[in-house]
Design a protein around this motif. Structure first.
Motif, PDB file in Angstrom:
ATOM      1  N   LYS A  97       0.845  -1.194   0.000  1.00  0.00           N
ATOM      2  CA  LYS A  97       0.000   0.000   0.000  1.00  0.00           C
ATOM      3  C   LYS A  97       0.881   1.245   0.000  1.00  0.00           C
ATOM      4  CE  LYS A  97      -3.840  -2.320   2.386  1.00  0.00           C
ATOM      5  NZ  LYS A  97      -4.725  -2.346   3.589  1.00  0.00           N
ATOM      6  N   PHE A  98       1.701   1.368  -1.041  1.00  0.00           N
ATOM      7  CA  PHE A  98       2.590   2.516  -1.149  1.00  0.00           C
ATOM      8  C   PHE A  98       1.756   3.772  -1.445  1.00  0.00           C
ATOM      9  CE2 PHE A  98       6.976   0.581  -2.249  1.00  0.00           C
ATOM     10  CZ  PHE A  98       6.750  -0.455  -1.351  1.00  0.00           C
ATOM     11  N   SER A  99       2.108   4.877  -0.817  1.00  0.00           N
ATOM     12  CA  SER A  99       1.427   6.141  -1.074  1.00  0.00           C
ATOM     13  C   SER A  99       1.818   6.660  -2.450  1.00  0.00           C
ATOM     14  CB  SER A  99       1.822   7.172  -0.020  1.00  0.00           C
ATOM     15  OG  SER A  99       3.198   7.517  -0.160  1.00  0.00           O
ATOM     16  N   GLU A 100       0.985   7.550  -2.985  1.00  0.00           N
ATOM     17  CA  GLU A 100       1.300   8.134  -4.285  1.00  0.00           C
ATOM     18  C   GLU A 100       2.611   8.906  -4.230  1.00  0.00           C
ATOM     19  OE1 GLU A 100      -0.572  11.390  -7.395  1.00  0.00           O
ATOM     20  OE2 GLU A 100      -1.932  10.080  -6.289  1.00  0.00           O
ATOM     21  N   GLU A 101       2.850   9.554  -3.098  1.00  0.00           N
ATOM     22  CA  GLU A 101       4.100  10.304  -2.937  1.00  0.00           C
ATOM     23  C   GLU A 101       5.305   9.380  -3.027  1.00  0.00           C
ATOM     24  OE1 GLU A 101       6.271  13.301   0.319  1.00  0.00           O
ATOM     25  OE2 GLU A 101       4.380  12.283   0.807  1.00  0.00           O
ATOM     26  N   LYS A 102       5.194   8.196  -2.416  1.00  0.00           N
ATOM     27  CA  LYS A 102       6.305   7.250  -2.455  1.00  0.00           C
ATOM     28  C   LYS A 102       6.502   6.698  -3.867  1.00  0.00           C
ATOM     29  CE  LYS A 102       8.352   3.525   0.213  1.00  0.00           C
ATOM     30  NZ  LYS A 102       8.273   2.781   1.487  1.00  0.00           N
ATOM     31  N   ILE A 103       5.400   6.457  -4.575  1.00  0.00           N
ATOM     32  CA  ILE A 103       5.487   5.963  -5.947  1.00  0.00           C
ATOM     33  C   ILE A 103       6.150   7.006  -6.841  1.00  0.00           C
ATOM     34  CG2 ILE A 103       4.100   5.353  -7.968  1.00  0.00           C
ATOM     35  CD1 ILE A 103       2.186   3.925  -6.058  1.00  0.00           C
ATOM     36  N   VAL A 104       5.809   8.267  -6.641  1.00  0.00           N
ATOM     37  CA  VAL A 104       6.450   9.352  -7.391  1.00  0.00           C
ATOM     38  C   VAL A 104       7.958   9.344  -7.148  1.00  0.00           C
ATOM     39  CG1 VAL A 104       6.694  11.862  -7.545  1.00  0.00           C
ATOM     40  CG2 VAL A 104       4.414  10.843  -7.481  1.00  0.00           C
ATOM     41  N   THR A 105       8.339   9.135  -5.892  1.00  0.00           N
ATOM     42  CA  THR A 105       9.759   9.099  -5.538  1.00  0.00           C
ATOM     43  C   THR A 105      10.470   7.926  -6.196  1.00  0.00           C
ATOM     44  OG1 THR A 105       9.302  10.146  -3.402  1.00  0.00           O
ATOM     45  CG2 THR A 105      11.401   8.977  -3.620  1.00  0.00           C
ATOM     46  N   ILE A 106       9.809   6.760  -6.228  1.00  0.00           N
ATOM     47  CA  ILE A 106      10.408   5.586  -6.866  1.00  0.00           C
ATOM     48  C   ILE A 106      10.624   5.827  -8.353  1.00  0.00           C
ATOM     49  CG2 ILE A 106       9.969   3.181  -7.527  1.00  0.00           C
ATOM     50  CD1 ILE A 106       8.506   2.854  -4.843  1.00  0.00           C
TER      51      ILE A 106
END
Length: 323
Positions: A7-16
């Motif tokens: 359940k990665f946050s959108e912010e974390k996905i953007v960072t990845i």
């Protein structure tokens, strides 16, 4: 390994996307039952970030990567997603114990949303036959990872779940089909050709070409890869592809003939093909019936199984099985 849905946050996905792959763009989530997928539309193209449930061993995810690489080398005329390297040249990254990878996005409309005709069915068979031929030369190290209850070679494990099927006629038909399977098919399993198979080449994973509504342009979702009898690939595709099809004879003949033209079906495989198809329908019906007992408020579960029940009956009525 225990099951944990990412359940990665959108912010974390953007960072990845930015830190691992050097990508920026519009991000949107894809619906996924047990994993997490996100689409990015960037100036470099479209990509899909896949974050795997922890129940899938790392080696199983690596096998999916290896299979896509193998297909690019042995079947370049067929279209599949490709795994994208990180800025450090890695294809698989572990983040917070989750396996993370990036795939290229395949354009096309899902077959389930398109009208069917004989030409479409023939191209399904053509594509699947060429896929099977390419997979004959793939030598796995450890492809196991899919749910044992959904492995067609292991379909006997579904027999205890027949009792959960509500319809008496369907339950009786299943009992008779299991008896045929035990006598006719089960003894042959050790001698059938084996390979790593997609095992979920269905109407939601086949893509139709944007330029030609009768042409299969690609196959996606390799999350059910498994070692098994290679004829299972065709049986599974028939079980899903003929749902809601009134002309079973036309559709099955078109798929089978086109498949056979690309990848010869052996006599012993042809003899049991429709029995295997019926057993995949049994798996689908029994598992959905069981899940309905776990989630009694979800009326959709039993509604969704109805096309499988209808097709199962068609197979008997038209003497493909139990005759």
């Amino acid at each position: 390994m225990s099951e944990i849905v990412p359940k990665f946050s959108e912010e974390k996905i953007v960072t990845i996307f930015r830190d691992l792959y050097g990508l920026e763009g519009e991000i949107s989530a894809f619906v996924s039952y047990e994993d997490q997928n996100a689409l990015i539309k960037s100036n470099q193209g479209k990509f899909v970030l896949k974050i795997a449930n922890t129940k899938w061993p790392r080696q199983f995810i690596q096998t999916q990567i290896d299979v896509l690489k193998h297909l690019k080398e042995t079947a370049p005329h067929l279209k599949f997603s490709e795994t994208v390297n990180t800025l450090q040249g890695e294809k698989l990254t572990i983040i917070d114990s989750f396996c993370v990878r990036l795939l290229t996005f395949l354009e096309g409309e899902m077959l389930t949303n398109m009208p069917r005709n004989e030409d479409v069915y023939r191209d399904v068979g053509r594509f699947l036959g060429q896929f099977s031929k390419a997979m004959q030369t793939y030598k796995p190290t450890n492809p196991e990872g899919s749910d044992p209850l959904w492995k067609l070679d292991n379909v006997m494990s579904c027999e205890p779940y027949v009792k959960y099927v509500q319809d008496d006629e369907t339950r009786d038909r299943m009992t008779r089909q299991f008896a045929v399977y035990k006598e006719k098919v089960l003894p042959q399993l050790p001698n059938l050709r084996k390979a790593v198979i997609h095992s979920d080449a269905n109407e939601q994973n086949f893509l139709i070409s944007p330029d030609n509504p009768t042409k299969i342009s690609g196959l996606i979702d390799f999350g059910e890869l498994q070692c098994g009898s290679q004829i299972n690939e065709l049986a599974i595709t028939l079980a899903y592809g003929l749902l809601d099809e009134t002309n079973v004879e036309m559709a099955s003949k078109a798929v089978i003939e086109a498949y056979d033209k690309e990848f010869k079906i052996l006599d012993e495989e042809r003899e049991i093909l429709f029995d295997l198809m019926a057993m995949r329908l049994i798996t689908t019906i029994t598992m959905s019936s069981y899940n309905a007992t776990l989630y009694p408020d979800n009326e959709y579960i039993l509604v969704a199984q109805k096309p499988g029940i209808v097709l199962f009956k068609q197979l008997e009525d038209e003497n493909y099985i139990l005759s």
